[in-house]
Enzyme design. Structure first.
Site, short mmCIF file in Angstrom:
data_model
loop_
_atom_site.label_atom_id
_atom_site.label_comp_id
_atom_site.label_asym_id
_atom_site.label_seq_id
_atom_site.Cartn_x
_atom_site.Cartn_y
_atom_site.Cartn_z
N SER A 92 6.32 4.88 -16.24
CA SER A 92 7.06 5.64 -17.26
C SER A 92 8.02 6.64 -16.61
O SER A 92 9.14 6.84 -17.10
CB SER A 92 6.09 6.38 -18.18
OG SER A 92 5.36 5.46 -18.97
N GLU A 93 7.58 7.25 -15.51
CA GLU A 93 8.43 8.22 -14.83
C GLU A 93 9.70 7.58 -14.28
O GLU A 93 10.78 8.18 -14.28
CB GLU A 93 7.65 8.91 -13.70
CG GLU A 93 6.53 9.82 -14.17
CD GLU A 93 5.28 9.07 -14.65
OE1 GLU A 93 4.39 9.70 -15.23
OE2 GLU A 93 5.21 7.82 -14.43
N PRO A 95 0.80 -1.23 0.00
CA PRO A 95 0.00 0.00 0.00
C PRO A 95 0.83 1.28 0.00
O PRO A 95 0.46 2.27 -0.61
CB PRO A 95 -0.83 -0.14 1.29
CG PRO A 95 -0.98 -1.62 1.46
CD PRO A 95 0.33 -2.20 1.01
N GLU A 129 5.36 -2.69 -13.33
CA GLU A 129 6.76 -3.09 -13.57
C GLU A 129 7.65 -1.90 -13.92
O GLU A 129 8.51 -1.98 -14.78
CB GLU A 129 6.83 -4.19 -14.64
CG GLU A 129 6.23 -5.50 -14.16
CD GLU A 129 6.48 -6.65 -15.11
OE1 GLU A 129 7.61 -6.76 -15.63
OE2 GLU A 129 5.55 -7.45 -15.31
N ARG A 166 -15.11 1.26 -44.34
CA ARG A 166 -16.05 2.29 -43.90
C ARG A 166 -16.35 3.27 -45.03
O ARG A 166 -15.44 3.92 -45.56
CB ARG A 166 -15.47 3.02 -42.69
CG ARG A 166 -16.25 4.22 -42.21
CD ARG A 166 -17.59 3.83 -41.64
NE ARG A 166 -18.17 4.94 -40.88
CZ ARG A 166 -19.46 5.09 -40.67
NH1 ARG A 166 -20.32 4.22 -41.18
NH2 ARG A 166 -19.91 6.10 -39.96
#
Length: 401
Positions: free
Chosen positions: A387-388, A144, A384, A282
């Site tokens: 990004s920072e 936590p 895991e 489309r």
């Protein structure tokens, strides 16, 4: 959602042209082709994520794909863990079903520390069962108040007459509540920071372990909070050296970081395939969506983002595999894996968002492929190593150069 059902059969196969790149060998190409052929035949009801993950583990084990998660000596397919094989497997599985990728990845991550540091008895007890899909693995690191800051963990392991007693909590644990065992990291020297962490193998049925607190997330995956209350394990449950757990955790994550990039890459490729198929069929204003230059430009941007991520992902896996002198644990590999994880996950988020936008209102309809991918990709930029964190790794590497 039933995996692999696709409204455009011609676009349902994972692309394999990139395997001709020099990063790969013939064995990798054969692996990919076999996996694609197998994936085409699978039908898994993913309405219940926990039941689906158990089904995927069983199928992946029976087909032999989980053998790439462990070394040959313990039932694996190759002499040692091969990053390029892991990348191919995760990219291909994620293209078809992010939940299939999740099931595969957790078998590898959850048993990776045993592969690296387990005793002969530990390896024999767990690795063959992981490879066969007979035991579900889990990696219990986060808490936590200890996510990116691993050294802040509070789960305590104290010596006891019977072995070790664990008290505290883990959270955001993948396969929590359904795993057969948890590779669990705990403080054995509370005042030593990262140098006071040890690893333990804790069987799911151990008294004092409660895994019933399931966590619901935007893209359903089996997650839970684990509570250890007087949970006693034998001395033989210690994994690796006492107080060597932090290094072991980082080594394990290092091996699989490039494969996280591959999972993002697989999702991006699937979104791109969906967008191309949609653009071709489309009809708008008397022509197809693909006839508009703006659509062509957007598809070009998506393709370039995917290619950039692919090059970094394959480079990282190749670096780890090429030789012991520049494999896992070296600054060059760590930086390459960080660059791959950062770029692939961030680029995949952009590609999937562009694909959803191209579908218009259909893109946000619950149950469509791009809507599902839009939710699935978001967590890969966090778990895991967010990004920072990858940016910090790369920045520190640059300053040391």
């Amino acid at each position: 959602m039933v995996a692999f059902e696709h409204p455009h059969p011609h676009g349902a196969l994972a692309p394999t042209a990139h395997l001709e790149l020099p990063f790969f060998e013939d064995a990798h190409r054969a692996l990919a082709n076999g996996l694609v052929a197998w994936a085409r035949e699978q039908r898994v009801d993913e309405t219940d994520d926990r039941a689906a993950c158990k089904d995927w583990v069983r199928r992946l084990g029976a087909a032999g794909w989980l053998r790439y998660c462990v070394p040959e000596a313990h039932g694996g397919a190759l002499p040692a863990l091969d990053s390029r094989a892991l990348v191919i497997l995760r990219e291909t599985l994620a293209f078809h079903s992010p939940l299939a990728d999740f099931a595969f990845a957790m078998q590898g991550l959850g048993s990776g520390a045993i592969t690296l540091a387990g005793t002969p008895a530990q390896k024999a007890a767990y690795l063959p069962a992981v490879a066969a899909g007979e035991k579900i693995a889990a990696f219990a690191l986060s808490e936590p108040e200890a996510g990116s800051d691993v050294a802040a963990m509070a789960l305590r392991a104290t010596p006891s007459a019977a072995g070790w007693e664990l008290n505290g909590q883990k959270t955001w644990i993948s396969n929590g509540g359904m795993a057969d065992f948890y590779v669990t990291f705990a403080k054995t020297e509370p005042d030593a920071g990262a140098r006071g962490i040890s690893a333990f193998v804790v069987d799911a049925d151990t008294a004092g372990l409660d895994s019933s607190a399931h966590i619901q997330v935007m893209a359903p995956h089996p997650l839970a909070t684990l509570t250890f209350s007087g949970c006693t394990v034998a001395r033989e449950a210690l994994l690796g050296n006492a107080n060597g757990g932090f290094k072991l955790a980082m080594q394990t994550l290092d091996i699989f970081r490039a494969s996280v990039a591959a999972a993002a890459l697989g999702m991006a490729r699937r979104a791109f395939a969906e967008a191309v198929a949609h653009a071709k069929q489309r009809k708008m204003f008397g022509q197809t969506l693909g006839d508009f230059q703006l659509t062509q430009a957007r598809l070009g941007e998506m393709g370039a983002l995917i290619d950039a991520a692919a090059m970094l992902t394959y480079r990282a896996a190749w670096l780890r595999d090429r030789s012991s002198s520049c494999g896992a644990g070296t600054p060059a590999y760590t930086a390459a894996a960080a660059a791959a994880k950062l770029t692939a996950t961030e680029n995949a988020q952009k590609v999937i968002d562009m694909a959803l936008q191209m579908f218009g209102g259909r893109g946000v309809q619950v149950g469509t492929v791009v809507e599902h991918l839009y939710r699935d990709i978001r967590s890969l930029r966090i778990y895991e190593g967010a990004s920072e964190v990858q940016l910090l790794i790369l920045g520190k590497h640059a300053l040391k150069a």
